[in-house]
Write a protein that holds these residues in place. Sequence first.
Motif, PDB file in Angstrom:
ATOM      1  N   SER A  33       9.219  49.445 -27.957  1.00 59.83           N
ATOM      2  CA  SER A  33       8.916  48.228 -28.719  1.00 59.83           C
ATOM      3  C   SER A  33       9.395  48.385 -30.152  1.00 59.83           C
ATOM      4  CB  SER A  33       7.412  47.951 -28.696  1.00 59.83           C
ATOM      5  OG  SER A  33       6.741  48.941 -29.435  1.00 59.83           O
ATOM      6  N   CYS A  34       9.465  47.266 -30.839  1.00 55.92           N
ATOM      7  CA  CYS A  34       9.873  47.266 -32.241  1.00 55.92           C
ATOM      8  C   CYS A  34       8.899  48.121 -33.060  1.00 55.92           C
ATOM      9  CB  CYS A  34       9.896  45.828 -32.752  1.00 55.92           C
ATOM     10  SG  CYS A  34      10.669  45.639 -34.349  1.00 55.92           S
ATOM     11  N   ASP A  35       7.608  48.000 -32.776  1.00 60.16           N
ATOM     12  CA  ASP A  35       6.600  48.786 -33.500  1.00 60.16           C
ATOM     13  C   ASP A  35       6.822  50.281 -33.349  1.00 60.16           C
ATOM     14  OD1 ASP A  35       5.295  46.547 -34.398  1.00 60.16           O
ATOM     15  OD2 ASP A  35       3.915  46.475 -32.694  1.00 60.16           O
ATOM     16  N   GLU A  36       7.172  50.690 -32.126  1.00 62.89           N
ATOM     17  CA  GLU A  36       7.417  52.113 -31.890  1.00 62.89           C
ATOM     18  C   GLU A  36       8.644  52.594 -32.669  1.00 62.89           C
ATOM     19  OE1 GLU A  36       6.066  53.299 -27.490  1.00 62.89           O
ATOM     20  OE2 GLU A  36       7.188  51.427 -27.566  1.00 62.89           O
ATOM     21  N   LEU A  37       9.637  51.716 -32.769  1.00 61.64           N
ATOM     22  CA  LEU A  37      10.829  52.081 -33.541  1.00 61.64           C
ATOM     23  C   LEU A  37      10.498  52.206 -35.028  1.00 61.64           C
ATOM     24  CD1 LEU A  37      13.653  50.001 -31.854  1.00 61.64           C
ATOM     25  CD2 LEU A  37      13.701  52.455 -32.222  1.00 61.64           C
ATOM     26  N   LYS A  45       9.628  46.787 -40.442  1.00 58.74           N
ATOM     27  CA  LYS A  45       9.759  46.005 -39.218  1.00 58.74           C
ATOM     28  C   LYS A  45      10.862  44.945 -39.308  1.00 58.74           C
ATOM     29  CE  LYS A  45       6.916  43.971 -35.649  1.00 58.74           C
ATOM     30  NZ  LYS A  45       5.583  43.798 -35.109  1.00 58.74           N
ATOM     31  N   THR A  46      10.940  44.255 -40.444  1.00 55.67           N
ATOM     32  CA  THR A  46      11.948  43.202 -40.616  1.00 55.67           C
ATOM     33  C   THR A  46      13.357  43.773 -40.472  1.00 55.67           C
ATOM     34  OG1 THR A  46      10.423  42.267 -42.225  1.00 55.67           O
ATOM     35  CG2 THR A  46      12.596  41.275 -42.107  1.00 55.67           C
ATOM     36  N   THR A  47      13.591  44.917 -41.108  1.00 55.29           N
ATOM     37  CA  THR A  47      14.913  45.547 -41.048  1.00 55.29           C
ATOM     38  C   THR A  47      15.232  45.988 -39.630  1.00 55.29           C
ATOM     39  OG1 THR A  47      14.433  46.377 -43.252  1.00 55.29           O
ATOM     40  CG2 THR A  47      16.357  47.300 -42.155  1.00 55.29           C
ATOM     41  N   HIS A  70       8.168  42.436 -26.978  1.00 50.10           N
ATOM     42  CA  HIS A  70       9.519  42.734 -26.556  1.00 50.10           C
ATOM     43  C   HIS A  70       9.755  44.240 -26.498  1.00 50.10           C
ATOM     44  CE1 HIS A  70      10.373  38.497 -27.302  1.00 50.10           C
ATOM     45  NE2 HIS A  70      11.359  38.676 -26.463  1.00 50.10           N
ATOM     46  N   PHE A  71      10.477  44.635 -25.475  1.00 51.84           N
ATOM     47  CA  PHE A  71      10.831  46.034 -25.323  1.00 51.84           C
ATOM     48  C   PHE A  71      12.343  46.134 -25.241  1.00 51.84           C
ATOM     49  CE2 PHE A  71       6.497  45.788 -24.003  1.00 51.84           C
ATOM     50  CZ  PHE A  71       5.939  46.965 -24.492  1.00 51.84           C
ATOM     51  N   TYR A  72      12.881  47.168 -25.839  1.00 46.53           N
ATOM     52  CA  TYR A  72      14.322  47.273 -25.946  1.00 46.53           C
ATOM     53  C   TYR A  72      14.862  48.534 -25.284  1.00 46.53           C
ATOM     54  CZ  TYR A  72      13.441  43.751 -29.459  1.00 46.53           C
ATOM     55  OH  TYR A  72      13.021  42.612 -30.089  1.00 46.53           O
ATOM     56  N   GLU A  73      16.073  48.410 -24.749  1.00 44.98           N
ATOM     57  CA  GLU A  73      16.776  49.584 -24.237  1.00 44.98           C
ATOM     58  C   GLU A  73      18.264  49.295 -24.307  1.00 44.98           C
ATOM     59  OE1 GLU A  73      16.000  50.225 -19.996  1.00 44.98           O
ATOM     60  OE2 GLU A  73      15.621  48.080 -19.833  1.00 44.98           O
ATOM     61  N   LEU A  74      19.055  50.338 -24.269  1.00 50.62           N
ATOM     62  CA  LEU A  74      20.500  50.161 -24.336  1.00 50.62           C
ATOM     63  C   LEU A  74      20.978  49.454 -23.073  1.00 50.62           C
ATOM     64  CD1 LEU A  74      21.746  53.548 -25.835  1.00 50.62           C
ATOM     65  CD2 LEU A  74      21.498  51.353 -26.995  1.00 50.62           C
ATOM     66  N   ALA A  75      21.938  48.546 -23.247  1.00 55.42           N
ATOM     67  CA  ALA A  75      22.378  47.713 -22.129  1.00 55.42           C
ATOM     68  C   ALA A  75      22.947  48.522 -20.974  1.00 55.42           C
ATOM     69  CB  ALA A  75      23.393  46.694 -22.622  1.00 55.42           C
TER      70      ALA A  75
END
Length: 117
Positions: A33-37, A45-47, A70-75
């Motif tokens: 998640s964005c928070d984890e990043l 967070k904004t950046t 939202h959760f993110y991973e490389l495509a």
Amino acid sequence: MDIKKFLNEHGITPTSLREEIINILSNIEKPISCDELVEQTSANKTTIYRNLTLFEEKNILISSETNRKHFYELAKEAKAYFVCDKCHKMEEITMPNLDKKHVKSVVIKGICDECYK
Ligand SMILES: [Zn+2]
């Protein structure tokens, strides 16, 4: 992976933060998640969010949404997940054999065995 080269190849100007984000993303086992990043980098967070949006536009990142997060991973590492509606546990499952190309992500929602008892 040569992160600088990877970013350049996708038309993204490498910065130390972008390299840091890609490095984290290439080492995770589950979408993040964005928070984890934010926790793992020194940026706010904004950046982080702005960079994630850019990565998504350039098709190097995919996002899945579960429980309004939202959760993110490389495509290139798109996977399929089962997500429990109750405990929100994310479990990797076999990617369904869909007869279409360009699958970005698969999220199947339900209730896991432990919560169903
Ligand atoms: Zn559960």
